[in-house]
Write a protein that holds these residues in place. Structure first.
Motif, PDB file in Angstrom:
ATOM      1  N   ASN A  77       4.330  25.446 -21.313  1.00  0.00           N
ATOM      2  CA  ASN A  77       3.883  24.243 -20.676  1.00  0.00           C
ATOM      3  C   ASN A  77       4.037  23.262 -21.511  1.00  0.00           C
ATOM      4  N   GLY A  78       4.689  22.048 -20.910  1.00  0.00           N
ATOM      5  CA  GLY A  78       4.894  20.856 -21.677  1.00  0.00           C
ATOM      6  C   GLY A  78       6.134  20.840 -22.569  1.00  0.00           C
ATOM      7  N   PRO A  79       6.304  19.775 -23.210  1.00  0.00           N
ATOM      8  CA  PRO A  79       7.804  19.840 -24.151  1.00  0.00           C
ATOM      9  C   PRO A  79       7.439  20.475 -25.523  1.00  0.00           C
ATOM     10  N   LEU A  80       8.468  20.864 -26.180  1.00  0.00           N
ATOM     11  CA  LEU A  80       8.565  21.293 -27.418  1.00  0.00           C
ATOM     12  C   LEU A  80       9.207  20.132 -28.225  1.00  0.00           C
ATOM     13  N   GLU A  81       8.881  20.072 -29.512  1.00  0.00           N
ATOM     14  CA  GLU A  81       9.552  18.817 -30.155  1.00  0.00           C
ATOM     15  C   GLU A  81      10.178  19.313 -31.477  1.00  0.00           C
ATOM     16  N   PHE A  82      11.187  19.694 -31.876  1.00  0.00           N
ATOM     17  CA  PHE A  82      12.158  20.101 -32.916  1.00  0.00           C
ATOM     18  C   PHE A  82      11.894  19.090 -34.108  1.00  0.00           C
ATOM     19  N   LEU A  83      11.367  19.496 -35.237  1.00  0.00           N
ATOM     20  CA  LEU A  83      11.171  18.729 -36.452  1.00  0.00           C
ATOM     21  C   LEU A  83      12.350  18.734 -37.638  1.00  0.00           C
ATOM     22  N   ASP A  84      12.417  17.749 -38.116  1.00  0.00           N
ATOM     23  CA  ASP A  84      13.446  18.167 -39.289  1.00  0.00           C
ATOM     24  C   ASP A  84      12.210  18.106 -40.604  1.00  0.00           C
ATOM     25  N   GLU A  85      13.017  18.173 -42.042  1.00  0.00           N
ATOM     26  CA  GLU A  85      11.945  18.560 -42.878  1.00  0.00           C
ATOM     27  C   GLU A  85      11.141  17.277 -43.186  1.00  0.00           C
ATOM     28  N   GLN A  86      11.311  16.119 -42.861  1.00  0.00           N
ATOM     29  CA  GLN A  86      10.550  15.037 -42.887  1.00  0.00           C
ATOM     30  C   GLN A  86       9.257  14.750 -41.723  1.00  0.00           C
ATOM     31  N   ASP A  87       9.301  15.925 -40.673  1.00  0.00           N
ATOM     32  CA  ASP A  87       8.282  15.865 -39.768  1.00  0.00           C
ATOM     33  C   ASP A  87       8.919  15.085 -38.812  1.00  0.00           C
ATOM     34  N   ARG A  88      10.177  14.445 -38.843  1.00  0.00           N
ATOM     35  CA  ARG A  88      10.628  13.699 -37.512  1.00  0.00           C
ATOM     36  C   ARG A  88      11.144  14.371 -36.408  1.00  0.00           C
ATOM     37  N   ILE A  89      10.938  13.868 -35.347  1.00  0.00           N
ATOM     38  CA  ILE A  89      11.339  14.441 -34.008  1.00  0.00           C
ATOM     39  C   ILE A  89      12.826  14.568 -34.035  1.00  0.00           C
ATOM     40  N   ILE A  90      13.567  15.778 -33.724  1.00  0.00           N
ATOM     41  CA  ILE A  90      14.935  15.443 -33.578  1.00  0.00           C
ATOM     42  C   ILE A  90      15.361  15.813 -32.462  1.00  0.00           C
ATOM     43  N   GLU A  91      14.726  16.697 -31.694  1.00  0.00           N
ATOM     44  CA  GLU A  91      14.899  16.976 -30.180  1.00  0.00           C
ATOM     45  C   GLU A  91      13.808  17.358 -29.574  1.00  0.00           C
ATOM     46  N   THR A  92      13.744  16.926 -28.219  1.00  0.00           N
ATOM     47  CA  THR A  92      12.606  17.293 -27.399  1.00  0.00           C
ATOM     48  C   THR A  92      13.201  18.350 -26.391  1.00  0.00           C
ATOM     49  N   VAL A  93      12.637  19.403 -26.211  1.00  0.00           N
ATOM     50  CA  VAL A  93      12.884  20.650 -25.294  1.00  0.00           C
ATOM     51  C   VAL A  93      11.669  20.641 -24.094  1.00  0.00           C
ATOM     52  N   ASP A  94      12.027  20.376 -22.978  1.00  0.00           N
ATOM     53  CA  ASP A  94      11.119  20.544 -21.741  1.00  0.00           C
ATOM     54  C   ASP A  94      11.767  21.116 -20.581  1.00  0.00           C
ATOM     55  N   VAL A  95      10.849  21.575 -19.519  1.00  0.00           N
ATOM     56  CA  VAL A  95      11.508  21.963 -18.278  1.00  0.00           C
ATOM     57  C   VAL A  95      13.001  21.370 -17.783  1.00  0.00           C
ATOM     58  N   PHE A  96      13.078  20.112 -17.856  1.00  0.00           N
ATOM     59  CA  PHE A  96      14.371  19.578 -17.531  1.00  0.00           C
ATOM     60  C   PHE A  96      15.654  19.760 -18.406  1.00  0.00           C
ATOM     61  N   TRP A  97      15.176  20.053 -19.816  1.00  0.00           N
ATOM     62  CA  TRP A  97      16.088  20.656 -20.826  1.00  0.00           C
ATOM     63  C   TRP A  97      16.448  21.914 -20.455  1.00  0.00           C
ATOM     64  N   PHE A  98      15.501  22.771 -20.080  1.00  0.00           N
ATOM     65  CA  PHE A  98      15.708  24.422 -19.873  1.00  0.00           C
ATOM     66  C   PHE A  98      16.870  24.298 -18.683  1.00  0.00           C
TER      67      PHE A  98
END
Length: 167
Positions: free
Chosen positions: A125-146
């Motif tokens: 439900n809702g987006p996932l945010e993939f993070l780098d080693e400094q906790d910065r968002i590097i990619e957002t995955v949601d239903v449109f990404w899928f």
């Protein structure tokens, strides 16, 4: 309310359902119905449904032996059911095995790993945010990404799109 009135109301509601509700869904187990789509190294997704109205997706995640899914944060609740193999989050002390149910709260960060390989059904439900080693968002995955993930793979491999995956 009498039983006769109740039955009459239900018949009227059945007619409304038949008029407006989506048909029941059925996705069989064949890869023709939904192929295993590569995600990251040693990880594949079998998409089962996309619901843009609620930004939800249901899929089976397959992680090969020794595979991992990068550190990520969910912005909505996630439910999982381990089908085979085992997996864990580096940040927790439990291991999911076949038959185990996993409930994830929004806002938690974790890194999925599988030492022996696994397949798990996830309802996201809702987006996932993939993070780098400094906790910065590097990619957002949601239903449109899928959806794009699935459609792009189908187009690239000349696979017919299964319209029944879309709500």
């Amino acid at each position: 309310m009498t039983i006769e009135n109740y039955v009459a109301v239900e018949k009227r509601l059945d007619a409304r359902r038949d008029e407006f509700a989506l048909p029941e869904g059925y996705i069989n187990a064949s890869e023709e119905a939904s192929p295993w789509v590569p995600f990251v190294e040693n990880v594949w997704i079998r998409h089962l449904t996309f619901d843009i109205r609620s930004n939800t997706a249901v899929n089976v995640l397959w992680v090969a032996k020794g595979g991992s899914l990068g550190r990520h944060r969910h912005r909505g609740p996630v439910n999982g059911y381990c089908l085979e193999g085992s997996w864990r989050y580096l940040e927790y002390d439990w291991v999911a095995r076949p038959g185990d149910y996993i409930r994830e709260s929004p806002g938690r960060c974790h890194t999925l790993v599988s030492d022996e390989g696994m397949k798990t059904l996830f309802h996201l439900n809702g987006p996932l945010e993939f993070l780098d080693e400094q906790d910065r968002i590097i990619e957002t995955v949601d239903v449109f990404w899928f959806i794009d993930h699935y459609l792009s793979y189908c187009k690239e491999h000349n696979i017919p799109v299964n319209e029944r995956l879309f709500l």
